[in-house]
Design an enzyme around this catalytic site. Structure first.
Site, mmCIF file in Angstrom:
data_model
loop_
_atom_site.group_PDB
_atom_site.id
_atom_site.type_symbol
_atom_site.label_atom_id
_atom_site.label_comp_id
_atom_site.label_asym_id
_atom_site.label_seq_id
_atom_site.Cartn_x
_atom_site.Cartn_y
_atom_site.Cartn_z
ATOM 1 N N LYS A 93 -4.741 2.427 -42.618
ATOM 2 C CA LYS A 93 -4.382 1.102 -42.120
ATOM 3 C C LYS A 93 -5.611 0.368 -41.611
ATOM 4 O O LYS A 93 -6.639 0.964 -41.299
ATOM 5 C CB LYS A 93 -3.343 1.208 -41.003
ATOM 6 C CG LYS A 93 -3.902 1.827 -39.726
ATOM 7 C CD LYS A 93 -2.851 1.918 -38.645
ATOM 8 C CE LYS A 93 -3.465 2.475 -37.355
ATOM 9 N NZ LYS A 93 -2.482 2.653 -36.292
ATOM 10 N N GLU A 131 0.832 -1.204 0.000
ATOM 11 C CA GLU A 131 0.000 0.000 0.000
ATOM 12 C C GLU A 131 0.867 1.255 0.000
ATOM 13 O O GLU A 131 1.939 1.285 0.603
ATOM 14 C CB GLU A 131 -0.918 0.017 1.231
ATOM 15 C CG GLU A 131 -2.020 -1.023 1.189
ATOM 16 C CD GLU A 131 -2.912 -0.955 2.416
ATOM 17 O OE1 GLU A 131 -2.704 -0.062 3.276
ATOM 18 O OE2 GLU A 131 -3.822 -1.795 2.533
ATOM 19 N N GLN A 188 -9.085 4.034 -23.793
ATOM 20 C CA GLN A 188 -10.486 3.581 -23.717
ATOM 21 C C GLN A 188 -11.326 4.809 -23.383
ATOM 22 O O GLN A 188 -11.664 5.064 -22.241
ATOM 23 C CB GLN A 188 -10.636 2.500 -22.645
ATOM 24 C CG GLN A 188 -9.870 1.224 -22.964
ATOM 25 C CD GLN A 188 -10.050 0.164 -21.898
ATOM 26 O OE1 GLN A 188 -10.983 -0.631 -21.935
ATOM 27 N NE2 GLN A 188 -9.149 0.149 -20.926
#
Length: 315
Positions: free
Chosen positions: A192, A39, A97
């Site tokens: 592409k 942590e 994303q």
């Protein structure tokens, strides 16, 4: 300037030092460690009550570690009563994303924006986001810098003739157009088809590159597959010298080896992401964005406009 404090996380200590040097200020005193189970442990070692605080932490590898460290530092600063906290994120991770392009996938760019906001940041300063719409994912002010002037200052010493700016894919047309305008050069696009997230097949070149010097421009180079394939196609189309100017050098997997064996003469990246010493080959050049960030930080602190840093290069 006595109210301005700059802290740095552990992901890019050199860039933090360089920015502080450009600002002519000392780095804030912070303790960063890990508990025995991994942590993140943070302690602010100086009084920041009522201060204008900037925390510099790109989300480079290990991404999850550095993101979590950033959030915990921001929380510590908030609980230490900082007047304003600006998260300076030279490389904004999880940005690829940024929309639902397939069923049942997350929008991680929005998720990370929410995490940064909830942790206590009042403002974000970042560089060359993967997608412009990410700015709208934040409910706090975001200042978006561009590396175009840094690259322009590097390449203009070559005094190229017959220069063409090339986008390695259709999605990068806006960026390439901005570079073409700045360099007063021609514009071409590599069309592409992507076979997989890490593999592409070049289809054809849109634009004239035969007998030209070309600069491929993009925001991210990860595995290098797209870049290497684009360079190969450009060489087969008759391009002379092939350079690449890419803001964030992730250079994952065997990207460095690929680039070393490719048709690229030089790949120029910024120091938004730190590179391991001794692993960069002679084809890869690094330019610094420390002065760009230092000027932006100074202008934010004094409540001045930072639009002068990217006038004419918005895309």
């Amino acid at each position: 300037m006595d109210k301005l404090v700059v802290f740095g996380g552990s992901s890019n200590k050199k860039l933090t030092k360089d920015i502080c040097k450009a600002l002519k200020t000392k780095e804030g005193d912070i303790f960063l460690s890990r508990f025995s189970d991994g942590e993140v442990r943070v302690k602010i070692e100086e009084n920041i009550r009522g201060k204008d605080v900037f925390v510099i932490q790109p989300m480079s590898a290990p991404v999850n570690e550095n993101l979590m460290e950033l959030l915990i530092i921001i929380d510590a600063l908030k609980r230490a009563s900082a007047h304003r906290i600006t998260a300076v994120i030279p490389y904004y991770g999880y940005a690829r994303q940024d929309r639902k392009d397939q069923p049942r996938v997350p929008i991680t760019a929005k998720l990370v924006a929410d995490l940064i906001t909830v942790s206590g940041a009042n403002r974000v300063l970042t560089l060359d986001l993967h997608a412009g719409q990410i700015q709208g994912f934040f409910d706090i002010p975001l200042d978006h810098l561009y590396a175009i002037d840094v690259f322009f200052n590097y390449f203009r010493k070559f005094k190229f003739q017959d220069l063409v700016i090339v986008s390695p894919d259709v999605g990068g047309i806006k960026m390439a157009r901005a570079y073409a305008k700045k360099f007063r050069a021609g514009l071409a696009i590599v069309d592409k088809r992507r076979n997989s997230p890490d593999s592409t097949e070049v289809m054809h070149i849109l634009g004239e590159v035969e007998g030209k010097n070309v600069i491929l421009v993009d925001d991210i180079v990860a595995t290098g597959s797209s870049l290497v394939e684009a360079a190969k196609a450009l060489k087969e189309a008759g391009a002379k010298k092939i350079f690449a100017a890419i803001t964030h050098g992730i250079l994952s997997a065997n990207a460095i080896e690929k680039i070393g064996e490719s048709d690229i003469d030089y790949l120029v990246i910024t120091d938004s992401i730190p590179q391991p010493e001794g692993k960069i080959n002679k084809k890869i050049k690094i330019v610094s964005v420390n002065e760009l960030f230092a000027e932006a930080i100074k202008r934010i602190h004094f409540e001045q406009s930072i639009s002068v840093l990217f006038d004419g290069v918005r895309r």
